[in-house]
Design a protein around this motif. Sequence first.
Motif, PDB file in Angstrom:
ATOM      1  N   ARG A   1     -46.096  59.098  -9.963  1.00 52.91           N
ATOM      2  CA  ARG A   1     -46.048  58.520 -11.311  1.00 52.91           C
ATOM      3  C   ARG A   1     -44.630  58.579 -11.863  1.00 52.91           C
ATOM      4  O   ARG A   1     -44.336  59.300 -12.819  1.00 52.91           O
ATOM      5  N   ASP A   2     -43.761  57.809 -11.257  1.00 44.76           N
ATOM      6  CA  ASP A   2     -42.372  57.743 -11.678  1.00 44.76           C
ATOM      7  C   ASP A   2     -42.042  56.332 -12.130  1.00 44.76           C
ATOM      8  O   ASP A   2     -42.694  55.365 -11.724  1.00 44.76           O
ATOM      9  N   LEU A   3     -41.022  56.206 -12.960  1.00 46.28           N
ATOM     10  CA  LEU A   3     -40.533  54.895 -13.363  1.00 46.28           C
ATOM     11  C   LEU A   3     -39.666  54.328 -12.246  1.00 46.28           C
ATOM     12  O   LEU A   3     -38.844  55.025 -11.664  1.00 46.28           O
ATOM     13  N   VAL A   4     -39.866  53.038 -11.947  1.00 46.55           N
ATOM     14  CA  VAL A   4     -39.128  52.378 -10.875  1.00 46.55           C
ATOM     15  C   VAL A   4     -38.433  51.149 -11.454  1.00 46.55           C
ATOM     16  O   VAL A   4     -39.080  50.292 -12.072  1.00 46.55           O
ATOM     17  N   PRO A   5     -37.108  51.014 -11.281  1.00 45.30           N
ATOM     18  CA  PRO A   5     -36.413  49.834 -11.805  1.00 45.30           C
ATOM     19  C   PRO A   5     -36.737  48.580 -10.998  1.00 45.30           C
ATOM     20  O   PRO A   5     -36.752  48.613  -9.763  1.00 45.30           O
ATOM     21  N   LEU A   6     -37.025  47.489 -11.708  1.00 41.61           N
ATOM     22  CA  LEU A   6     -37.365  46.222 -11.059  1.00 41.61           C
ATOM     23  C   LEU A   6     -36.561  45.086 -11.683  1.00 41.61           C
ATOM     24  O   LEU A   6     -36.209  45.133 -12.863  1.00 41.61           O
ATOM     25  N   ARG A   7     -36.320  44.064 -10.917  1.00 42.70           N
ATOM     26  CA  ARG A   7     -35.719  42.842 -11.432  1.00 42.70           C
ATOM     27  C   ARG A   7     -36.800  42.048 -12.161  1.00 42.70           C
ATOM     28  O   ARG A   7     -37.443  41.151 -11.618  1.00 42.70           O
ATOM     29  N   ALA A   8     -37.006  42.348 -13.433  1.00 40.54           N
ATOM     30  CA  ALA A   8     -38.112  41.758 -14.180  1.00 40.54           C
ATOM     31  C   ALA A   8     -37.990  40.247 -14.311  1.00 40.54           C
ATOM     32  O   ALA A   8     -39.003  39.534 -14.385  1.00 40.54           O
ATOM     33  N   ASP A   9     -36.761  39.713 -14.315  1.00 36.98           N
ATOM     34  CA  ASP A   9     -36.580  38.275 -14.480  1.00 36.98           C
ATOM     35  C   ASP A   9     -37.169  37.469 -13.335  1.00 36.98           C
ATOM     36  O   ASP A   9     -37.505  36.295 -13.482  1.00 36.98           O
ATOM     37  N   ARG A  10     -37.329  38.116 -12.184  1.00 32.57           N
ATOM     38  CA  ARG A  10     -37.826  37.382 -11.018  1.00 32.57           C
ATOM     39  C   ARG A  10     -39.292  36.957 -11.160  1.00 32.57           C
ATOM     40  O   ARG A  10     -39.715  35.977 -10.567  1.00 32.57           O
ATOM     41  N   PHE A  11     -40.060  37.707 -11.946  1.00 32.34           N
ATOM     42  CA  PHE A  11     -41.464  37.335 -12.116  1.00 32.34           C
ATOM     43  C   PHE A  11     -41.587  35.946 -12.750  1.00 32.34           C
ATOM     44  O   PHE A  11     -42.412  35.132 -12.334  1.00 32.34           O
ATOM     45  N   PHE A  12     -40.747  35.684 -13.735  1.00 31.88           N
ATOM     46  CA  PHE A  12     -40.789  34.380 -14.402  1.00 31.88           C
ATOM     47  C   PHE A  12     -40.010  33.319 -13.619  1.00 31.88           C
ATOM     48  O   PHE A  12     -40.524  32.240 -13.332  1.00 31.88           O
ATOM     49  N   GLN A  13     -38.781  33.615 -13.265  1.00 34.66           N
ATOM     50  CA  GLN A  13     -37.918  32.612 -12.648  1.00 34.66           C
ATOM     51  C   GLN A  13     -38.356  32.229 -11.237  1.00 34.66           C
ATOM     52  O   GLN A  13     -38.280  31.063 -10.844  1.00 34.66           O
TER      53      GLN A  13
ATOM     54  N   GLU B   1     -41.449  33.250  -9.817  1.00 33.84           N
ATOM     55  CA  GLU B   1     -42.911  33.307  -9.681  1.00 33.84           C
ATOM     56  C   GLU B   1     -43.348  34.313  -8.618  1.00 33.84           C
ATOM     57  O   GLU B   1     -44.205  34.045  -7.767  1.00 33.84           O
ATOM     58  N   ILE B   2     -42.752  35.497  -8.708  1.00 39.85           N
ATOM     59  CA  ILE B   2     -43.122  36.587  -7.810  1.00 39.85           C
ATOM     60  C   ILE B   2     -44.446  37.189  -8.257  1.00 39.85           C
ATOM     61  O   ILE B   2     -44.704  37.347  -9.453  1.00 39.85           O
ATOM     62  N   LYS B   3     -45.275  37.545  -7.285  1.00 40.96           N
ATOM     63  CA  LYS B   3     -46.548  38.211  -7.575  1.00 40.96           C
ATOM     64  C   LYS B   3     -46.502  39.631  -7.024  1.00 40.96           C
ATOM     65  O   LYS B   3     -46.040  39.855  -5.904  1.00 40.96           O
ATOM     66  N   LEU B   4     -46.988  40.572  -7.815  1.00 37.61           N
ATOM     67  CA  LEU B   4     -47.034  41.979  -7.419  1.00 37.61           C
ATOM     68  C   LEU B   4     -48.480  42.446  -7.542  1.00 37.61           C
ATOM     69  O   LEU B   4     -49.054  42.414  -8.626  1.00 37.61           O
ATOM     70  N   VAL B   5     -49.076  42.838  -6.417  1.00 40.45           N
ATOM     71  CA  VAL B   5     -50.491  43.230  -6.420  1.00 40.45           C
ATOM     72  C   VAL B   5     -50.648  44.571  -5.709  1.00 40.45           C
ATOM     73  O   VAL B   5     -49.811  44.974  -4.904  1.00 40.45           O
ATOM     74  N   GLY B   6     -51.731  45.253  -6.015  1.00 36.57           N
ATOM     75  CA  GLY B   6     -52.041  46.515  -5.364  1.00 36.57           C
ATOM     76  C   GLY B   6     -53.349  46.424  -4.612  1.00 36.57           C
ATOM     77  O   GLY B   6     -54.174  45.530  -4.863  1.00 36.57           O
ATOM     78  N   SER B   7     -53.544  47.340  -3.686  1.00 30.80           N
ATOM     79  CA  SER B   7     -54.793  47.378  -2.917  1.00 30.80           C
ATOM     80  C   SER B   7     -55.141  48.822  -2.618  1.00 30.80           C
ATOM     81  O   SER B   7     -54.328  49.563  -2.048  1.00 30.80           O
ATOM     82  N   TYR B   8     -56.353  49.202  -3.008  1.00 33.46           N
ATOM     83  CA  TYR B   8     -56.835  50.567  -2.778  1.00 33.46           C
ATOM     84  C   TYR B   8     -58.119  50.531  -1.956  1.00 33.46           C
ATOM     85  O   TYR B   8     -59.064  49.824  -2.304  1.00 33.46           O
ATOM     86  N   SER B   9     -58.141  51.256  -0.865  1.00 35.27           N
ATOM     87  CA  SER B   9     -59.334  51.461  -0.051  1.00 35.27           C
ATOM     88  C   SER B   9     -59.890  50.141   0.498  1.00 35.27           C
ATOM     89  O   SER B   9     -59.144  49.215   0.812  1.00 35.27           O
ATOM     90  N   SER B  10     -61.215  50.068   0.617  1.00 30.60           N
ATOM     91  CA  SER B  10     -61.884  48.894   1.190  1.00 30.60           C
ATOM     92  C   SER B  10     -63.149  48.642   0.387  1.00 30.60           C
ATOM     93  O   SER B  10     -63.383  49.279  -0.633  1.00 30.60           O
TER      94      SER B  10
END
Length: 341
Positions: free
Chosen positions: A265-277, A279-288
């Motif tokens: 549970r740490d803060l991670v720096p990201l290039r936030a502008d890339r999500f809009f400019q 259209e990057i998608k960031l998804v998570g996956s846990y278990s099955s």
Amino acid sequence: MKAAVFYDREDIRYEERPIPQIGENEILLKMKICGVCGTDIHKVVDRIVPPNTVLGHEVSGEIVQVGKNVTQFEEGDRVFVAHHVPCFTCHYCNRGNYSLCTQFKATNLDPGGFSEYIRVSAVHVKHTMGKLPSAMSFETGAFVEPVACCLHGFESIALNPGDTVFIMGAGQIGCIQIQLAKYFLADRVIVSDINPFRLNKSLEFGADYIINSKNEHVRDRIMEITDGQGADVVIISAGVNHLLTEAMECVGKGGTILVFAPFKRDLVPLRADRFFQDEIKLVGSYSSNPYNYDKALQLLKMGVVEADKMITHRFHLSQLNEAIQCAHSTKENVLKVLIKS
């Protein structure tokens, strides 16, 4: 019966426990093989489960007793079983997010897979247990659950034929994901890690390019391989927070990053502008979820995932402490560790 019980990071005791009693809708399973999962290592090393816990969930075994109401299985059946079951009726289940269901994490095997005998509850019998093909070994059967987890992750990324896939982490999960990416017709699969042994193993499973992130600049290599385009899909399969920042540098326009590893549970720096400019998608996956197991079994049966080639170490149940240390070591030439009873 015997069980390997967690008490502390280097204190896993081989103890005597009573054999579980089963109900009329339940099954008693003799554990034959239980895989050591990355989350088992995480729970032990970081002490995130209470003492007196029996871990283990990548289970295959033989049924030794069935409740009187069980009709789909019988004594002597060779089976796999997974550990979590959703309710199928809550808000999350109705949206297809089965692993977010409150019941999902609340359900488990009794005790965990690192024990000689396991009580399989009625909901597990119904939803997470299946028969192994006659020609399939118990060792291969223990891969059903981790392959199912990887399939659940692939459901989230919409991989297209011809895509470039970059997998960060060449451990047991990363090597399964290489094989699945190729099965789903990825054109190029690139893998990074700091372990030369695992990187070389990844080539055996179909990786087209490997990057030693200890010695090479990852983004530069990705851009070199992709002619500056970046990867269409980036899968983070190692629980190292800074990999998320690195993944954002390596994913191409319109691409997807799949987080398939537990982060702190740490803060991670990201290039936030890339999500809009871009259209990057960031998804998570846990278990099955229960709908992944049959497909996982078939892919193992077909040899799409070559389980036998992934196994590097086998330990007896009494040696679980050594097995965990081996699997966690950066010095061992280790990929997949199995526990046998």
